[in-house]
Design a protein around this motif. Sequence first.
Motif, PDB file in Angstrom:
ATOM      1  N   SER A   1       0.841  -1.199   0.000  1.00 38.22           N
ATOM      2  CA  SER A   1       0.000   0.000   0.000  1.00 38.22           C
ATOM      3  C   SER A   1       0.880   1.255   0.000  1.00 38.22           C
ATOM      4  O   SER A   1       1.729   1.429   0.869  1.00 38.22           O
ATOM      5  N   HIS A   2       0.636   2.136  -0.978  1.00 30.14           N
ATOM      6  CA  HIS A   2       1.399   3.388  -1.048  1.00 30.14           C
ATOM      7  C   HIS A   2       1.198   4.206   0.224  1.00 30.14           C
ATOM      8  O   HIS A   2       2.139   4.776   0.766  1.00 30.14           O
ATOM      9  N   LEU A   3      -0.071   4.263   0.672  1.00 30.92           N
ATOM     10  CA  LEU A   3      -0.383   5.091   1.834  1.00 30.92           C
ATOM     11  C   LEU A   3       0.332   4.577   3.086  1.00 30.92           C
ATOM     12  O   LEU A   3       0.981   5.332   3.812  1.00 30.92           O
ATOM     13  N   LEU A   4       0.234   3.268   3.322  1.00 27.99           N
ATOM     14  CA  LEU A   4       0.884   2.697   4.516  1.00 27.99           C
ATOM     15  C   LEU A   4       2.402   2.838   4.426  1.00 27.99           C
ATOM     16  O   LEU A   4       3.067   3.140   5.417  1.00 27.99           O
ATOM     17  N   ALA A   5       2.946   2.633   3.224  1.00 30.17           N
ATOM     18  CA  ALA A   5       4.404   2.753   3.066  1.00 30.17           C
ATOM     19  C   ALA A   5       4.847   4.184   3.396  1.00 30.17           C
ATOM     20  O   ALA A   5       5.869   4.389   4.062  1.00 30.17           O
ATOM     21  N   ALA A   6       4.050   5.160   2.948  1.00 31.27           N
ATOM     22  CA  ALA A   6       4.414   6.558   3.218  1.00 31.27           C
ATOM     23  C   ALA A   6       4.379   6.841   4.717  1.00 31.27           C
ATOM     24  O   ALA A   6       5.268   7.501   5.262  1.00 31.27           O
ATOM     25  N   VAL A   7       3.365   6.299   5.396  1.00 28.13           N
ATOM     26  CA  VAL A   7       3.277   6.526   6.854  1.00 28.13           C
ATOM     27  C   VAL A   7       4.445   5.822   7.555  1.00 28.13           C
ATOM     28  O   VAL A   7       5.075   6.390   8.460  1.00 28.13           O
ATOM     29  N   ALA A   8       4.747   4.593   7.127  1.00 27.24           N
ATOM     30  CA  ALA A   8       5.867   3.859   7.748  1.00 27.24           C
ATOM     31  C   ALA A   8       7.178   4.626   7.562  1.00 27.24           C
ATOM     32  O   ALA A   8       8.001   4.706   8.475  1.00 27.24           O
ATOM     33  N   ARG A   9       7.350   5.210   6.381  1.00 25.12           N
ATOM     34  CA  ARG A   9       8.562   5.994   6.103  1.00 25.12           C
ATOM     35  C   ARG A   9       8.671   7.164   7.084  1.00 25.12           C
ATOM     36  O   ARG A   9       9.740   7.446   7.621  1.00 25.12           O
ATOM     37  N   LEU A  10       7.536   7.812   7.336  1.00 29.11           N
ATOM     38  CA  LEU A  10       7.544   8.949   8.258  1.00 29.11           C
ATOM     39  C   LEU A  10       7.820   8.502   9.691  1.00 29.11           C
ATOM     40  O   LEU A  10       8.543   9.169  10.440  1.00 29.11           O
ATOM     41  N   ARG A  11       7.234   7.352  10.061  1.00 28.86           N
ATOM     42  CA  ARG A  11       7.374   6.897  11.451  1.00 28.86           C
ATOM     43  C   ARG A  11       8.746   6.289  11.717  1.00 28.86           C
ATOM     44  O   ARG A  11       9.215   6.267  12.851  1.00 28.86           O
ATOM     45  N   CYS A  12       9.360   5.738  10.682  1.00 22.62           N
ATOM     46  CA  CYS A  12      10.636   5.016  10.875  1.00 22.62           C
ATOM     47  C   CYS A  12      11.684   5.629   9.953  1.00 22.62           C
ATOM     48  O   CYS A  12      12.084   5.004   8.961  1.00 22.62           O
ATOM     49  N   ARG A  13      12.097   6.809  10.269  1.00 21.44           N
ATOM     50  CA  ARG A  13      13.025   7.515   9.381  1.00 21.44           C
ATOM     51  C   ARG A  13      14.386   6.848   9.326  1.00 21.44           C
ATOM     52  O   ARG A  13      15.164   7.087   8.420  1.00 21.44           O
ATOM     53  N   TRP A  14      14.697   6.021  10.323  1.00 18.45           N
ATOM     54  CA  TRP A  14      15.975   5.319  10.375  1.00 18.45           C
ATOM     55  C   TRP A  14      15.951   4.051   9.514  1.00 18.45           C
ATOM     56  O   TRP A  14      16.967   3.375   9.374  1.00 18.45           O
ATOM     57  N   ALA A  15      14.791   3.713   8.960  1.00 19.55           N
ATOM     58  CA  ALA A  15      14.693   2.490   8.144  1.00 19.55           C
ATOM     59  C   ALA A  15      14.468   2.876   6.684  1.00 19.55           C
ATOM     60  O   ALA A  15      14.020   3.981   6.381  1.00 19.55           O
ATOM     61  N   ARG A  16      14.792   1.937   5.773  1.00 20.49           N
ATOM     62  CA  ARG A  16      14.451   2.154   4.357  1.00 20.49           C
ATOM     63  C   ARG A  16      13.144   1.442   4.097  1.00 20.49           C
ATOM     64  O   ARG A  16      13.041   0.231   4.326  1.00 20.49           O
ATOM     65  N   VAL A  17      12.167   2.186   3.642  1.00 16.73           N
ATOM     66  CA  VAL A  17      10.863   1.568   3.370  1.00 16.73           C
ATOM     67  C   VAL A  17      10.586   1.642   1.870  1.00 16.73           C
ATOM     68  O   VAL A  17      10.578   2.717   1.289  1.00 16.73           O
ATOM     69  N   HIS A  18      10.401   0.470   1.266  1.00 14.63           N
ATOM     70  CA  HIS A  18      10.098   0.419  -0.163  1.00 14.63           C
ATOM     71  C   HIS A  18       8.602   0.196  -0.332  1.00 14.63           C
ATOM     72  O   HIS A  18       7.980  -0.473   0.477  1.00 14.63           O
ATOM     73  N   GLN A  19       8.066   0.729  -1.411  1.00 16.03           N
ATOM     74  CA  GLN A  19       6.689   0.363  -1.784  1.00 16.03           C
ATOM     75  C   GLN A  19       6.798  -0.707  -2.860  1.00 16.03           C
ATOM     76  O   GLN A  19       7.516  -0.547  -3.842  1.00 16.03           O
ATOM     77  N   GLY A  20       6.115  -1.821  -2.649  1.00 20.53           N
ATOM     78  CA  GLY A  20       6.168  -2.864  -3.662  1.00 20.53           C
ATOM     79  C   GLY A  20       5.660  -4.179  -3.115  1.00 20.53           C
ATOM     80  O   GLY A  20       5.141  -4.255  -1.998  1.00 20.53           O
ATOM     81  N   ASP A  21       5.815  -5.195  -3.950  1.00 20.43           N
ATOM     82  CA  ASP A  21       5.319  -6.529  -3.610  1.00 20.43           C
ATOM     83  C   ASP A  21       6.439  -7.339  -2.960  1.00 20.43           C
ATOM     84  O   ASP A  21       7.489  -7.548  -3.569  1.00 20.43           O
ATOM     85  N   MET A  22       6.187  -7.770  -1.752  1.00 15.54           N
ATOM     86  CA  MET A  22       7.246  -8.497  -1.028  1.00 15.54           C
ATOM     87  C   MET A  22       7.620  -9.806  -1.723  1.00 15.54           C
ATOM     88  O   MET A  22       8.730 -10.295  -1.580  1.00 15.54           O
ATOM     89  N   TRP A  23       6.685 -10.368  -2.498  1.00 17.79           N
ATOM     90  CA  TRP A  23       6.997 -11.642  -3.165  1.00 17.79           C
ATOM     91  C   TRP A  23       7.895 -11.406  -4.385  1.00 17.79           C
ATOM     92  O   TRP A  23       8.606 -12.308  -4.815  1.00 17.79           O
ATOM     93  N   ALA A  24       7.820 -10.192  -4.941  1.00 16.25           N
ATOM     94  CA  ALA A  24       8.645  -9.890  -6.117  1.00 16.25           C
ATOM     95  C   ALA A  24      10.034  -9.398  -5.694  1.00 16.25           C
ATOM     96  O   ALA A  24      10.965  -9.394  -6.499  1.00 16.25           O
ATOM     97  N   LEU A  25      10.170  -8.973  -4.453  1.00 14.94           N
ATOM     98  CA  LEU A  25      11.461  -8.450  -3.972  1.00 14.94           C
ATOM     99  C   LEU A  25      12.471  -9.588  -3.824  1.00 14.94           C
ATOM    100  O   LEU A  25      12.117 -10.706  -3.453  1.00 14.94           O
ATOM    101  N   ASP A  26      13.726  -9.270  -4.126  1.00 19.88           N
ATOM    102  CA  ASP A  26      14.806 -10.232  -3.931  1.00 19.88           C
ATOM    103  C   ASP A  26      15.186 -10.226  -2.440  1.00 19.88           C
ATOM    104  O   ASP A  26      15.597  -9.196  -1.909  1.00 19.88           O
ATOM    105  N   TRP A  27      15.028 -11.367  -1.790  1.00 16.57           N
ATOM    106  CA  TRP A  27      15.336 -11.413  -0.350  1.00 16.57           C
ATOM    107  C   TRP A  27      16.819 -11.755  -0.096  1.00 16.57           C
ATOM    108  O   TRP A  27      17.234 -11.870   1.053  1.00 16.57           O
ATOM    109  N   ARG A  28      17.589 -11.952  -1.169  1.00 18.77           N
ATOM    110  CA  ARG A  28      18.964 -12.433  -0.956  1.00 18.77           C
ATOM    111  C   ARG A  28      19.833 -11.540  -0.078  1.00 18.77           C
ATOM    112  O   ARG A  28      20.649 -12.050   0.673  1.00 18.77           O
TER     113      ARG A  28
END
Length: 238
Positions: free
Chosen positions: A151-178
Amino acid sequence: MFSTLIWPLAALASWAACWFLYRALLPQGALIALAAASVLGLALAWPHARRWRRLIIAAGFPLSLLASAQALLPAWAWLLPLLLLLLTYPQRSWRDAPLFPTPLGALDELSQQARLAPGERVLDAGCGLGAGLKALRRAYPQAQLEGIEWSHLLAAVARLRCRWARVHQGDMWALDWRPYRLVYLFQRPESMVQAWDKARTDLAPGSWLVSLDFEVAGRKPEARLELQGGRALWVYRI
Ligand SMILES: C[S@@+](CC[C@H](N)C(=O)[O-])C[C@H]1O[C@@H](n2cnc3c(N)ncnc32)[C@H](O)[C@@H]1O
């Protein structure tokens, strides 16, 4: 909050709470009151296990408002809750999990089981509003924390709440977990087989897959940490 009440009391109590909030916020403006009460409806709906119950609870307030014609809103305004719902929960998110935050202290014992070297990368797959990231930060203050959220909206809120983390918007199944040493999930029982298969394909031997509440059926965990309220944290080593 009301999810422990018997049905349909839970729905009635939820709708009443939405109406109460709507009335209370009406002096601030009808749109604000409508948006806030609709969000409350969504929040009260998520804890219910059955999708149709969630739908009934979330839709109850905006529909009853519409029916009562109390809202002095422009004609298009009734689309607002729907838009909000779609923004918060695009269709793909529903398949895996609705929004349920990880309790803040839920991962406090995790680092004693799954040890990480400083600077190793940790992913919260489906990071929602960032509650899981916050809990991971308590457990692994020296890790590089990342989240991915559909969700774009949730990702944007997470980015604001966790500025020390990198938050991507996208599908976790398509992301490379390596690149990750530990992947944390709080999804649905149905997602766990897919998560396990992906973890086995992507993650290096010795890495960790950690799931709140839901185990991988037929797989022996490295550890099962008991949490408050009969909940559990399932820790798997690849
Ligand atoms: C139960 S919530 C957990 C949120 C967060 N991990 C936490 O523990 O506080 C699940 C989240 O996964 C997200 N989600 C579901 N399917 C997804 C997907 N395929 N890709 C990315 N995010 C997804 C949902 O939108 C939701 O925000």
